[in-house]
Design a protein around this motif. Structure first.
Motif, mmCIF file in Angstrom:
data_model
loop_
_atom_site.group_PDB
_atom_site.id
_atom_site.type_symbol
_atom_site.label_atom_id
_atom_site.label_comp_id
_atom_site.label_asym_id
_atom_site.label_seq_id
_atom_site.Cartn_x
_atom_site.Cartn_y
_atom_site.Cartn_z
ATOM 1 N N TRP A 262 7.019 -0.936 -8.421
ATOM 2 C CA TRP A 262 7.655 -0.141 -7.381
ATOM 3 C C TRP A 262 6.983 1.226 -7.318
ATOM 4 N N SER A 263 6.901 1.777 -6.122
ATOM 5 C CA SER A 263 6.283 3.078 -5.922
ATOM 6 C C SER A 263 7.216 3.927 -5.062
ATOM 7 N N LEU B 253 3.579 -1.278 -4.844
ATOM 8 C CA LEU B 253 2.165 -1.008 -5.056
ATOM 9 C C LEU B 253 1.507 -2.283 -5.570
ATOM 10 N N ALA B 254 0.750 -2.952 -4.692
ATOM 11 C CA ALA B 254 0.171 -4.248 -5.040
ATOM 12 C C ALA B 254 -0.859 -4.134 -6.152
ATOM 13 N N GLN C 32 0.825 -1.206 0.000
ATOM 14 C CA GLN C 32 0.000 0.000 0.000
ATOM 15 C C GLN C 32 0.857 1.251 0.000
ATOM 16 N N ALA C 33 1.954 1.241 -0.766
ATOM 17 C CA ALA C 33 2.785 2.432 -0.878
ATOM 18 C C ALA C 33 2.043 3.512 -1.661
ATOM 19 N N LEU C 34 2.659 4.686 -1.762
ATOM 20 C CA LEU C 34 2.033 5.769 -2.509
ATOM 21 C C LEU C 34 1.873 5.356 -3.963
ATOM 22 N N PRO C 35 0.737 5.676 -4.602
ATOM 23 C CA PRO C 35 0.544 5.272 -5.998
ATOM 24 C C PRO C 35 1.634 5.832 -6.897
ATOM 25 N N SER C 36 2.080 5.023 -7.847
ATOM 26 C CA SER C 36 3.090 5.482 -8.790
ATOM 27 C C SER C 36 2.432 6.293 -9.891
ATOM 28 N N GLY D 107 8.782 3.408 -12.837
ATOM 29 C CA GLY D 107 9.569 4.550 -13.251
ATOM 30 C C GLY D 107 10.965 4.526 -12.656
ATOM 31 N N THR D 108 11.899 5.212 -13.318
ATOM 32 C CA THR D 108 13.266 5.309 -12.801
ATOM 33 C C THR D 108 13.293 5.911 -11.404
#
Length: 487
Positions: free
Chosen positions: A400-401, A394-395, A82-86, A220-221
């Motif tokens: 990755w986020s 981000l599931a 549940q990281a910040l949305p990419s 993203g990079t």
């Protein structure tokens, strides 16, 4: 008496099975009722928004209890997955509806939580936000037997500026321009329509959009744990590159997603001949997703018909950092390739503040004459947040986020500190005059807040150059630092 005893024994044995069957039916009934209630809540919220008023809708009690338990256990950290949305994977419909309701209720018109002001109309139907990134690198290479590779230099890895916004409840847009490698290009440039299909959130997009290809390749990079994506993402890639102009669709479930894309060349391609055509697909699944553990499984593939004007269908790989153009794994000479196929698999494991990942992929190229080449790459990586944050995964899209920093430096805290390690290998040697490369990387990431990061990567690399270049094998070390702000 014997018959009576046998009858009683049979009833006693069958009773648990009937009870289990009854429990299963009851469980399925409760599940259907819960889904019907959720659909009813969403419809009520949409109707209220259309009517120009906000209502307070509480989430289902079990979900609220689960999230609360996870947050208490992590002492304020974001639950796993549940990281910040990419940037490539916008929030879910539930999150968008909640935000529109909050705007209607509170009258909030400017939001600074993402680092730049996001302007919104009072009813939440229109939003606009500038976005961008600044990535500045400083690196040095030593130990190489080729003097021109032992350099110290700076590089603007990416200077990007763009905008994003929404129109109504379903339509969104993104446009970005980027200065990198002494060139100006257009990156993301697309329209997206988010809705529900067969009960699942579905997103349709038209325009130039980042590939959905692997854990690193789909991210993203600015989000991957190292300075650059791994060699699977960099090297097992269509001739058109990371972006393609076309149509894409993605369906998101609670623990999975499936995406397909049909595209031509990158939007920056010269329009002097027909485009290449690429059909790509990716799917990921989280078979385990609890408060402490999360498992990621994924697979992807693409088929490409390569246009006649493509001079170099294979990319050179910056094995020791993008700042050093003299240090690359050479792609060789496989001109006039007409078609190709790429495929890969991905695995990741997350446990509280720890993570580990593995990716592998291969690409087969073929010419009209029947000549073929096979390229392969793989990568293993791991990391640990010393300051207690959960890994920024981000599931919802399997990407990755950005982490939720518990104590930002900008608020008087110490920021988030992550240690990471990676070993990777890429092999182009099946093509004429092509090389191989390996790299072992130790990295340190210091997140000052949710959108600012300082990075340091120490890379021990080995490249094998093709015969005839004067150097069969070369080995050395690179130390690369980066200052990054992404908003």
């Amino acid at each position: 008496m014997q018959r009576g005893a046998l009858l009683i024994l049979g009833l006693w044995i069958a009773a648990p099975a009937r009870a289990q069957s009854t429990d299963e039916v009851a469980r399925l009934a409760r599940l259907v009722e819960a889904q019907q209630a959720q659909i009813a809540r969403l419809e009520a919220r949409l109707n209220a928004i259309d009517a120009g008023k906000a209502i307070a809708v509480a989430p289902p009690a079990p979900q609220a209890e689960t999230l609360t338990a996870a947050q208490n256990q992590y002492h304020g950290r974001a639950p796993l997955g549940q990281a910040l949305p990419s940037d490539a994977h916008p929030p879910s419909l539930d999150a968008r509806l909640a935000r529109i309701e909050r705007l209607q209720r509170d009258g909030v018109q400017v939001d600074w939580s993402k680092g730049t002001p996001e302007f919104a109309s009072a009813d939440g139907n229109f939003t606009f936000r500038p976005r961008g990134r600044i990535l500045i690198d400083l690196g040095t290479t030593t130990g190489s037997s080729v003097p021109s590779r032992n350099i110290t230099a700076t590089r603007a890895r990416s200077l990007r500026l763009g905008l994003e916004g929404t129109i109504g409840k379903h339509l969104s847009y993104v446009l970005e321009g980027d200065f990198a490698n002494n060139d100006v290009t257009i990156k993301s440039a697309y329209l997206a329509w988010t809705t529900r299909f067969l009960g699942q959130q579905t997103e349709f997009a038209l325009g130039n959009r980042l590939n959905d290809r692997g854990l690193d390749g789909s991210s993203g990079t600015i989000s991957v744990p190292f300075l650059e994506r791994n060699v699977v993402a960099q090297g097992i890639i269509p001739a058109r590159g990371f972006f393609g102009l076309g149509a894409a669709a993605r369906v998101y479930g609670s623990h999975w997603h499936v995406g397909v894309q049909v595209s031509g060349d990158d939007i920056n391609n010269a329009s002097t001949s027909s485009d290449s055509r690429t059909i790509a697909a990716r799917a990921h699944w989280n078979p385990v997703k609890t408060a402490n553990w999360l498992v990621h499984l994924g697979a992807w593939g693409f088929n490409e018909k390569i246009a006649g004007d493509v001079v170099r269908p294979v990319r050179s790989i910056a094995i020791g950092g993008f700042y050093n153009d003299n240090l690359r794994v050479l792609p060789g000479d496989f001109a006039h390739a007409t078609r190709g196929n790429g495929y890969g698999a991905e695995f990741a494991l997350f446990h509280r503040t720890l993570w580990a990942s593995a990716e592998a992929g291969a690409r087969d190229l073929r010419k009209g004459s029947g000549e073929a080449a096979h390229h392969s790459a793989w990568s293993l990586a791991t990391g640990w947040f010393l300051t207690g944050e959960t890994p920024p995964y981000l599931a919802r899209g399997g990407v990755w986020s950005r982490p939720k920093v518990l104590q930002p430096v900008t608020s008087g805290g110490s920021g988030a500190l992550e240690l990471a390690a990676r070993y990777e290998e890429i092999d182009y040697s099946d093509s004429p005059l092509a090389g191989r490369g390996t790299a072992a990387t130790l990295g340190v990431n210091w997140y000052l807040n949710n959108f600012t990061r300082l990075q340091l990567n120490a890379i021990d690399w080995t490249i094998t150059s093709p015969s005839g270049t004067g150097m069969a094998s070369d080995h050395g070390q690179s130390l690369v630092g980066r200052a990054q702000i992404a908003f």
